[in-house]
Design an enzyme around this catalytic site. Sequence first.
Site, PDB file in Angstrom:
ATOM      1  N   GLY A   1       0.817  -1.430  -0.136  1.00 30.02           N
ATOM      2  CA  GLY A   1      -0.029  -0.016   0.141  1.00 30.02           C
ATOM      3  C   GLY A   1       1.047   1.191  -0.001  1.00 30.02           C
ATOM      4  O   GLY A   1       0.273   2.375   0.564  1.00 30.02           O
TER       5      GLY A   1
ATOM      6  N   HIS B   1       0.167   1.160 -13.266  1.00 32.21           N
ATOM      7  CA  HIS B   1       1.283  -0.200 -13.936  1.00 32.21           C
ATOM      8  C   HIS B   1       2.637   0.413 -13.786  1.00 32.21           C
ATOM      9  O   HIS B   1       2.960   1.391 -14.335  1.00 32.21           O
ATOM     10  CB  HIS B   1       0.581  -0.647 -15.007  1.00 32.21           C
TER      11      HIS B   1
ATOM     12  N   ASN C   1       1.257   3.042  -2.442  1.00 27.77           N
ATOM     13  CA  ASN C   1       0.494   3.943  -3.612  1.00 27.77           C
ATOM     14  C   ASN C   1      -0.586   4.524  -2.701  1.00 27.77           C
ATOM     15  O   ASN C   1      -1.095   5.692  -3.002  1.00 27.77           O
ATOM     16  CB  ASN C   1       0.194   3.247  -4.784  1.00 27.77           C
TER      17      ASN C   1
END
Length: 198
Positions: free
Chosen positions: A12, A110, A14
Amino acid sequence: MVKVAVLVSGGGTNLQALIDAQAAGKLGTGKISLVLSSSAKAYALTRAENAKIPSVVVRRRDFESAQEYDHAIVTALQEHGIQLVVLAGFLSILGTEVIDAYRDRIINIHPSLIPSFCGDGFYGLKVHEAALAYGVKVTGATVHLVNEITDGGSILLQKAVAVQEGDTPETLQRRVMEQAEWELLPRATAMLCEQIEQ
Ligand code: GAR
């Protein structure tokens, strides 16, 4: 205010970048209103708790079919009035019910420059292993809209990151996160929230 759900499966970082951006007033009209995890063990859940964001665990193995799993995700999102869905290291595949319910309202980060090193089987460290094995000198990250094709939706933002001599998948992953992902994902989220609000 645009209610944002962040879907996670692991560490986590991000999610943390999004939480920090919101605290710094950099998420525009976006408010992180739910963290949905595909794993009960994800450290991202601790980050959500620390930031006092409601969280829910929806695991594929608790449902007989992919359709029921998908339906449970839509139900959780709708119960929290979610308007934008952000995939931040979410390693489970979303089905058509979620994609239809949130058409053009789901974004994904991505860790490569799409269309390189993307699609089925390319996630997390595997992406960086593939980039190093190929010998590219530049990689990066991409934020894109989510549709039925894995990593196939329209590209919103991209940022290039240099590969360095002696990089391992781990060092490259870290540099791509620091120099690209943690900047791009909050920026794309704020951008989409602004569009939704109009
Ligand atoms: C990130 O590098 C993200 O780009 C990647 O997983 C990592 C999750 O890290 N996502 C994919 O590979 C999706 N295909 P985090 O849990 O620390 O944010």
